[in-house]
Design a protein around this motif. Structure first.
Motif, short mmCIF file in Angstrom:
data_model
loop_
_atom_site.label_atom_id
_atom_site.label_comp_id
_atom_site.label_asym_id
_atom_site.label_seq_id
_atom_site.Cartn_x
_atom_site.Cartn_y
_atom_site.Cartn_z
N PHE A 89 0.84 -1.20 -0.08
CA PHE A 89 0.01 -0.01 0.06
C PHE A 89 0.70 1.23 0.00
O PHE A 89 1.63 1.39 0.67
CB PHE A 89 -0.78 0.14 1.15
CG PHE A 89 -1.86 -0.99 1.33
CD1 PHE A 89 -1.91 -2.21 2.01
CD2 PHE A 89 -3.15 -0.73 0.81
CE1 PHE A 89 -2.66 -2.95 2.09
CE2 PHE A 89 -4.10 -1.87 0.90
CZ PHE A 89 -3.90 -2.86 1.46
N GLY A 108 -4.22 3.70 -0.71
CA GLY A 108 -4.74 3.32 -1.79
C GLY A 108 -5.32 1.71 -1.71
O GLY A 108 -5.16 1.22 -0.46
N TYR B 35 -7.76 2.87 12.56
CA TYR B 35 -8.00 2.67 11.01
C TYR B 35 -9.07 1.39 11.11
O TYR B 35 -8.98 0.55 11.76
CB TYR B 35 -6.83 2.53 10.16
CG TYR B 35 -6.17 3.53 10.00
CD1 TYR B 35 -4.96 3.94 11.18
CD2 TYR B 35 -6.23 4.38 8.92
CE1 TYR B 35 -4.16 4.85 11.01
CE2 TYR B 35 -5.30 5.46 8.69
CZ TYR B 35 -4.45 5.79 9.78
OH TYR B 35 -3.36 6.84 9.65
N GLN B 37 -10.08 -1.78 8.07
CA GLN B 37 -9.62 -2.21 6.96
C GLN B 37 -10.79 -3.21 6.59
O GLN B 37 -10.96 -4.39 7.17
CB GLN B 37 -8.43 -2.72 6.97
CG GLN B 37 -7.83 -3.18 5.57
CD GLN B 37 -6.37 -3.71 5.69
OE1 GLN B 37 -6.01 -4.12 6.83
NE2 GLN B 37 -5.79 -3.56 4.55
N GLY B 40 -9.95 -6.51 1.31
CA GLY B 40 -9.82 -6.18 0.11
C GLY B 40 -9.43 -4.73 -0.40
O GLY B 40 -9.35 -4.22 -1.49
N GLN B 41 -9.59 -3.86 0.83
CA GLN B 41 -9.32 -2.54 0.55
C GLN B 41 -8.32 -2.15 1.45
O GLN B 41 -7.66 -2.87 2.37
CB GLN B 41 -10.69 -1.60 1.08
CG GLN B 41 -11.86 -2.12 0.22
CD GLN B 41 -12.99 -1.20 0.28
OE1 GLN B 41 -12.89 -0.45 1.06
NE2 GLN B 41 -14.14 -1.64 -0.28
N GLY B 42 -7.75 -0.87 1.30
CA GLY B 42 -6.84 -0.30 2.12
C GLY B 42 -7.50 0.36 3.37
O GLY B 42 -8.58 0.36 3.66
N PRO B 43 -6.73 0.50 4.53
CA PRO B 43 -7.33 1.06 5.71
C PRO B 43 -7.75 2.43 5.59
O PRO B 43 -7.33 3.36 4.90
CB PRO B 43 -6.02 1.03 6.82
CG PRO B 43 -4.92 0.02 5.96
CD PRO B 43 -5.24 0.16 4.82
N PHE B 45 -8.95 5.81 7.73
CA PHE B 45 -8.63 6.64 8.98
C PHE B 45 -9.99 6.71 9.75
O PHE B 45 -11.18 7.29 9.20
CB PHE B 45 -8.34 7.84 8.68
CG PHE B 45 -8.00 8.81 10.05
CD1 PHE B 45 -8.77 10.12 10.12
CD2 PHE B 45 -6.87 8.76 10.80
CE1 PHE B 45 -8.59 10.84 11.07
CE2 PHE B 45 -6.64 9.52 11.61
CZ PHE B 45 -7.46 10.66 11.89
N LEU B 88 -11.26 -5.44 9.87
CA LEU B 88 -10.08 -5.60 10.57
C LEU B 88 -9.58 -4.29 11.10
O LEU B 88 -9.63 -3.25 10.41
CB LEU B 88 -8.94 -5.91 9.94
CG LEU B 88 -7.61 -5.91 10.60
CD1 LEU B 88 -7.57 -7.15 11.56
CD2 LEU B 88 -6.34 -6.21 9.50
N LEU B 90 -7.54 -1.73 12.86
CA LEU B 90 -5.99 -1.43 13.30
C LEU B 90 -5.68 -0.28 14.19
O LEU B 90 -6.24 0.75 13.80
CB LEU B 90 -5.17 -1.25 11.82
CG LEU B 90 -5.39 -2.38 10.83
CD1 LEU B 90 -5.12 -2.00 9.53
CD2 LEU B 90 -4.35 -3.58 11.51
#
Lengths: 117, 116
Positions: A89, A108, B35, B37, B40-43, B45, B88, B90
């Motif tokens: 990432f 991203g 964060y 998550q 399949g995606q980014g964290p 905020f 998830l 974080l």
């Protein structure tokens, strides 16, 4: 709004090859960028960072390049190893704003790197 | 050296329940961020805390709240859980302060929350 995206969702390489992972960002005010590696079942692991006053920064086997003109970031991994297989990432952060919202990272979608022995 | 530690590692709840997630930052780090998550995606905020004060908030509903304690550990609370809260969660800590500018955020391995 802010967004950080990746050109390629997957990258497959042979062990020993060099890998390049790309990232585009849209917030021109972003001044700090980080690359993370995330293995299955774990949290993101810091790889390398770069500030907007730099174009290039090198670490151990990794190099990050920043092109502010086209708002592009890349991570180069030299002599890629099977242990490098993970999701990568990029993340960006905007400058302080009176002490509020600093440190907020925008991530991203991620690139899946697979290294074949 | 101990990294960021989070507890519990896994949690199963049902819709409408409430949950509290815990985070201990790296020793010496005063800034803690949370964060979310989704697979399949980014964290994404959620919050940042520094010196026990909320310094930033992401686009999450008021069902999400957090706090930071004098020892810089932090809790994330989520009320009235929805199926879409499955993710998830974080926690990250950093040396960032008002005078240092951005510093690397170091993440724990997260709490996997499943809503049934």
């Amino acid at each position: 709004g802010e967004s950080v995206g990746l050109h390629l969702p997957t990258l497959s390489v042979q062990e020993g090859d060099n890998s390049i992972i790309n990232c585009a960002y849209s917030n021109s005010a972003s001044d700090y960028f980080i690359w993370y590696k995330q293995e299955s079942g774990k949290g993101p692991q810091f790889i390398i960072d770069i500030r907007s006053n730099m174009d290039k920064r090198q670490g151990q086997r990794v190099t990050v390049l920043l092109n502010k003109t086209v708002k592009h970031l890349s991570l180069q991994i030299a002599a890629t190893q099977p242990g490098d297989s993970a999701v990568y990432f990029c993340a960006e952060s905007s400058p302080y704003a009176g002490g509020t919202s600093y440190g907020k990272l925008t991530f991203g979608q991620g690139t899946i790197l697979t290294v074949h022995p | 050296d101990a990294g960021v530690t989070q507890s519990p590692t896994h949690l199963i709840k049902t819709r409408g329940q409430q949950v509290t997630l815990r985070c201990s930052p790296i020793s010496g780090h005063k800034s803690v961020s949370w964060y979310q998550q989704v697979l399949g995606q980014g964290p994404q905020f959620i919050f940042q805390y520094y010196e026990k004060e909320e310094r930033g908030r992401g686009n999450f509903p008021d069902r999400f709240s957090a706090r930071q304690f004098p020892n810089y550990s932090s809790e994330l609370n989520v009320n009235a859980l929805l199926l879409g809260d499955s993710a998830l969660y974080l926690c990250a800590s950093s040396l960032a302060s008002l005078g240092t500018g951005n510093q690397p955020q170091h993440f724990g391995d997260g709490t996997r929350l499943s809503i049934l």
